[in-house]
Write a protein that holds these residues in place. Structure first.
Motif, mmCIF file in Angstrom:
data_model
loop_
_atom_site.group_PDB
_atom_site.id
_atom_site.type_symbol
_atom_site.label_atom_id
_atom_site.label_comp_id
_atom_site.label_asym_id
_atom_site.label_seq_id
_atom_site.Cartn_x
_atom_site.Cartn_y
_atom_site.Cartn_z
ATOM 1 N N LEU A 101 0.822 -1.205 0.000
ATOM 2 C CA LEU A 101 0.000 0.000 0.000
ATOM 3 C C LEU A 101 0.859 1.259 0.000
ATOM 4 O O LEU A 101 0.559 2.233 -0.696
ATOM 5 C CB LEU A 101 -0.933 -0.013 1.211
ATOM 6 C CG LEU A 101 -2.106 -0.995 1.135
ATOM 7 C CD1 LEU A 101 -2.742 -1.188 2.504
ATOM 8 C CD2 LEU A 101 -3.148 -0.516 0.130
ATOM 9 N N ILE A 102 1.931 1.249 0.769
ATOM 10 C CA ILE A 102 2.837 2.400 0.804
ATOM 11 C C ILE A 102 3.465 2.606 -0.569
ATOM 12 O O ILE A 102 3.546 3.733 -1.078
ATOM 13 C CB ILE A 102 3.921 2.200 1.886
ATOM 14 C CG1 ILE A 102 3.289 2.256 3.276
ATOM 15 C CG2 ILE A 102 5.017 3.265 1.754
ATOM 16 C CD1 ILE A 102 4.219 1.829 4.401
ATOM 17 N N LEU B 265 -6.677 3.690 7.035
ATOM 18 C CA LEU B 265 -7.940 3.463 6.336
ATOM 19 C C LEU B 265 -7.892 2.197 5.495
ATOM 20 O O LEU B 265 -8.820 1.368 5.530
ATOM 21 C CB LEU B 265 -8.254 4.670 5.451
ATOM 22 C CG LEU B 265 -9.466 4.528 4.515
ATOM 23 C CD1 LEU B 265 -10.748 4.379 5.320
ATOM 24 C CD2 LEU B 265 -9.545 5.719 3.571
ATOM 25 N N TYR B 266 -6.800 1.997 4.745
ATOM 26 C CA TYR B 266 -6.710 0.828 3.868
ATOM 27 C C TYR B 266 -6.385 -0.442 4.646
ATOM 28 O O TYR B 266 -6.736 -1.545 4.208
ATOM 29 C CB TYR B 266 -5.702 1.091 2.748
ATOM 30 C CG TYR B 266 -6.320 1.906 1.637
ATOM 31 C CD1 TYR B 266 -7.022 1.281 0.610
ATOM 32 C CD2 TYR B 266 -6.265 3.294 1.643
ATOM 33 C CE1 TYR B 266 -7.630 2.016 -0.393
ATOM 34 C CE2 TYR B 266 -6.873 4.046 0.644
ATOM 35 C CZ TYR B 266 -7.554 3.396 -0.366
ATOM 36 O OH TYR B 266 -8.161 4.125 -1.346
ATOM 37 N N ARG B 267 -5.745 -0.295 5.798
ATOM 38 C CA ARG B 267 -5.582 -1.456 6.672
ATOM 39 C C ARG B 267 -6.953 -1.996 7.088
ATOM 40 O O ARG B 267 -7.169 -3.213 7.149
ATOM 41 C CB ARG B 267 -4.781 -1.088 7.907
ATOM 42 C CG ARG B 267 -3.276 -1.064 7.727
ATOM 43 C CD ARG B 267 -2.619 -0.485 8.964
ATOM 44 N NE ARG B 267 -1.165 -0.594 8.934
ATOM 45 C CZ ARG B 267 -0.362 0.126 9.717
ATOM 46 N NH1 ARG B 267 -0.894 1.005 10.568
ATOM 47 N NH2 ARG B 267 0.941 -0.021 9.639
ATOM 48 N N LYS B 268 -7.883 -1.098 7.376
ATOM 49 C CA LYS B 268 -9.235 -1.513 7.763
ATOM 50 C C LYS B 268 -9.930 -2.235 6.606
ATOM 51 O O LYS B 268 -10.638 -3.224 6.815
ATOM 52 C CB LYS B 268 -10.042 -0.294 8.192
ATOM 53 C CG LYS B 268 -9.596 0.302 9.519
ATOM 54 C CD LYS B 268 -10.412 1.545 9.863
ATOM 55 C CE LYS B 268 -9.922 2.164 11.172
ATOM 56 N NZ LYS B 268 -10.676 3.417 11.496
ATOM 57 N N GLU C 16 0.026 8.254 7.392
ATOM 58 C CA GLU C 16 -0.423 7.182 8.281
ATOM 59 C C GLU C 16 -1.941 7.076 8.335
ATOM 60 O O GLU C 16 -2.477 5.972 8.478
ATOM 61 C CB GLU C 16 0.132 7.418 9.692
ATOM 62 C CG GLU C 16 1.625 7.213 9.836
ATOM 63 C CD GLU C 16 2.015 5.740 9.843
ATOM 64 O OE1 GLU C 16 1.108 4.877 9.883
ATOM 65 O OE2 GLU C 16 3.225 5.469 9.823
ATOM 66 N N ASP C 17 -2.645 8.205 8.220
ATOM 67 C CA ASP C 17 -4.102 8.154 8.244
ATOM 68 C C ASP C 17 -4.646 7.349 7.055
ATOM 69 O O ASP C 17 -5.563 6.540 7.202
ATOM 70 C CB ASP C 17 -4.683 9.573 8.212
ATOM 71 C CG ASP C 17 -4.486 10.306 9.532
ATOM 72 O OD1 ASP C 17 -4.237 9.635 10.544
ATOM 73 O OD2 ASP C 17 -4.588 11.542 9.536
ATOM 74 N N ALA C 18 -4.075 7.596 5.887
ATOM 75 C CA ALA C 18 -4.500 6.853 4.705
ATOM 76 C C ALA C 18 -4.157 5.376 4.841
ATOM 77 O O ALA C 18 -4.952 4.500 4.471
ATOM 78 C CB ALA C 18 -3.844 7.427 3.452
#
Length: 326
Positions: free
Chosen positions: A56-57, A69-72, A64-66
């Protein structure tokens, strides 16, 4: 794969007259998240980030906020995959059920250039690299062993279940434990636009050897860092297509920072460059092919053999151009 893996990295190189700089682009072009990822990966392994975090990175999340979100989004997918897999009695059946769930729930539209993991979660767009990364991440979080495999035109997964290694073509909804005949593999590559493996770097000729050789023999695992590096090299294709040569070079440098010494990554990247230039020759775009070969030689991390092949292709394209004009 790779690129894979065949992408249009160099097709747009000739749309601009500015050559790529031979000077390496340093990692000040990287975001704060990327710098943290590279620091974590310095010892050749990931400790602070997971495979899906790294992917994702690399796909361009800004902060970190983004990432949170994608971790969720990933955890929601993982929860559903676990629920489906827990209905099965064997690891083979569990791995197959996760694969089928992934294609039903998330992998919607195959695109040759859809390596961006953010695009997978946001739009359901995927290619062989992004699908393999996501599938292997899910299996890993369910304690099912798997690894990626890179061949010159493609990437796929191998799953270790019930005492055997099962191949999984993550691009195809019917790709779990597929038939491995030459014709079946040839049709698969053709269906997904991955048949660039037919090209030979020497003189721009087509190979006559069997395509099935790509998936036969020893299949060594490709680590998480190498798969993330493939994301970066494929994103470089998009930057070139948009005329952003400095952005393309920066992504190649980021790829090299993660996996420059990995022979599987090198072969995949080199085949990608080679096939794209030969495509230009075959299309009669001889001047573009010659300039593309010259520009490609500025990409950092190329070995002597590949540099020599690019020179050969440049000469071949120039000769073809002269013959066409005669």
């Amino acid at each position: 794969m790779v690129h894979h893996i065949r992408f249009t990295i160099l097709a747009a190189l000739m749309l601009v007259a500015v050559p790529l700089s031979a000077e390496p682009v340093d990692l000040t072009h990287a975001s704060q998240l990327e710098r943290q990822l590279f620091a974590d990966a310095r010892d050749g392994a990931l400790d602070d980030y997971t495979m899906i975090d790294a992917a994702l990175i690399a796909s361009g999340l800004p902060d970190e906020d983004a990432l949170s979100l994608y971790r969720k989004k990933y955890k929601s997918l993982l929860s559903g995959a676990r629920r489906i897999a827990n209905r099965e009695d064997t690891d083979y059946a569990r791995a197959r059920s996760v694969f089928e769930y992934l294609h039903k729930k998330t992998l919607e539209t195959y695109g040759l250039h859809s390596v961006d993991m953010v695009g997978v979660f946001s739009r359901g767009d995927y290619n062989c690299v992004s699908a393999t990364i996501l599938y292997n991440a899910l299996l890993g979080d369910m304690s099912i062993e798997s690894w990626g495999v890179l061949v010159p035109s493609h990437a796929y997964s191998i799953v270790q279940v019930d005492g055997r290694a099962v191949e999984v073509e993550t691009t195809s909804p019917r790709g779990f434990d597929p038939a491995r005949t030459d014709e079946a593999y040839r049709q698969l590559l053709k269906q997904y636009g991955l048949d660039g493996a037919l090209y030979d770097a020497n003189g721009g000729k087509r190979k006559r050897s069997s395509l099935i050789k790509e998936v036969q023999g020893e299949k060594k695992p490709v680590g998480n860092l190498t798969m993330v590096a493939v994301i970066y090299s494929n994103l470089a294709a998009a930057r070139v297509r948009d005329g952003d040569l400095e952005g393309a070079l920066a992504n190649f440098v980021k790829a090299s920072a993660l996996s420059d010494e990995n022979p599987h990554f090198q072969r995949s990247r080199d085949a990608l460059l080679n096939n794209l230039i030969v495509d230009l020759v075959e299309a009669g775009s001889h001047q573009q092919a010659a300039r593309a070969a010259s520009a490609a030689r500025q990409i950092p991390g190329l070995g002597r053999e590949m540099l020599d092949k690019l020179i050969s292709l440049q000469v071949h394209a120039t000769t073809k151009k002269a013959v066409a004009l005669a």
